[in-house]
Design a protein around this motif. Structure first.
Motif, PDB file in Angstrom:
ATOM      1  N   VAL A 228       0.859  -1.174   0.000  1.00 30.27           N
ATOM      2  CA  VAL A 228       0.000   0.000   0.000  1.00 30.27           C
ATOM      3  C   VAL A 228       0.901   1.230   0.000  1.00 30.27           C
ATOM      4  CG1 VAL A 228      -1.736   1.325   1.273  1.00 30.27           C
ATOM      5  CG2 VAL A 228      -1.850  -1.180   1.247  1.00 30.27           C
ATOM      6  N   ARG A 229       0.657   2.100  -0.991  1.00 28.79           N
ATOM      7  CA  ARG A 229       1.390   3.358  -1.052  1.00 28.79           C
ATOM      8  C   ARG A 229       0.524   4.443  -0.439  1.00 28.79           C
ATOM      9  NH1 ARG A 229       0.725   7.725  -3.585  1.00 28.79           N
ATOM     10  NH2 ARG A 229      -0.641   6.867  -5.191  1.00 28.79           N
ATOM     11  N   HIS A 230       1.124   5.191   0.474  1.00 29.45           N
ATOM     12  CA  HIS A 230       0.466   6.364   1.038  1.00 29.45           C
ATOM     13  C   HIS A 230       1.457   7.505   0.889  1.00 29.45           C
ATOM     14  CE1 HIS A 230      -0.702   9.145   4.374  1.00 29.45           C
ATOM     15  NE2 HIS A 230      -1.836   9.018   3.720  1.00 29.45           N
ATOM     16  N   GLY A 231       1.100   8.475   0.065  1.00 30.89           N
ATOM     17  CA  GLY A 231       2.034   9.562  -0.190  1.00 30.89           C
ATOM     18  C   GLY A 231       3.303   9.021  -0.829  1.00 30.89           C
ATOM     19  N   LYS A 232       4.418   9.266  -0.206  1.00 35.32           N
ATOM     20  CA  LYS A 232       5.713   8.851  -0.747  1.00 35.32           C
ATOM     21  C   LYS A 232       6.307   7.648  -0.003  1.00 35.32           C
ATOM     22  CE  LYS A 232       6.660  13.510  -2.371  1.00 35.32           C
ATOM     23  NZ  LYS A 232       6.096  13.329  -3.657  1.00 35.32           N
TER      24      LYS A 232
END
Length: 129
Positions: free
Chosen positions: A23-27
């Motif tokens: 899961v990508r959140h922001g950077k």
């Protein structure tokens, strides 16, 4: 709405178990615990070195899907089912990660993993920039 992207490698997603591979959140990319299954669901039963190599290939595949490589990993958690594998894991780990980009790491010995034939699992956190 937060900037979130979910990855379910291999292509086509997964129906079970119910989780995203990453899961990508922001950077930041949060990578689930990856086991030693290949894309066909095969596992090198009882062979720690082969299982470790497969976990690293799986980790590289997830990172590539997100557009980064092993140098972007900030932290790993390594779960081993046998304390006797720690020395070999350290040797293999040192060759899997770029010497100048070793991530922070926690290593734990656990009594079992969800798949009985898994000797290890690695989860990671990576920077996307």
């Amino acid at each position: 709405m937060p900037d979130i992207t979910r990855y379910a490698t291999p292509e086509g997603g997964r129906s079970f178990p119910p989780f995203s591979m990453a899961v990508r959140h922001g950077k930041t990319l949060y990578i689930s615990g990856l086991g030693p299954l290949d894309i066909h669901g095969n596992i090198a039963r009882g062979d720690f070195s082969a299982q470790f190599s497969q976990v690293i290939r799986n980790l590289e595949a997830v990172l590539a899907e997100a557009g980064v490589d092993m140098t972007h990993i900030l932290k790993t958690s390594v779960l081993l089912t046998r304390a006797t594998d720690v020395a070999e894991m350290n040797k293999l780990y040192a060759s899997a990660f770029p010497k100048d980009n070793l991530p922070a790491r926690t290593t734990s010995i656990v009594s079992a993993l969800p798949v009985p034939d898994f000797l290890l699992e690695i989860e990671a956190v990576a920077a996307l920039e």
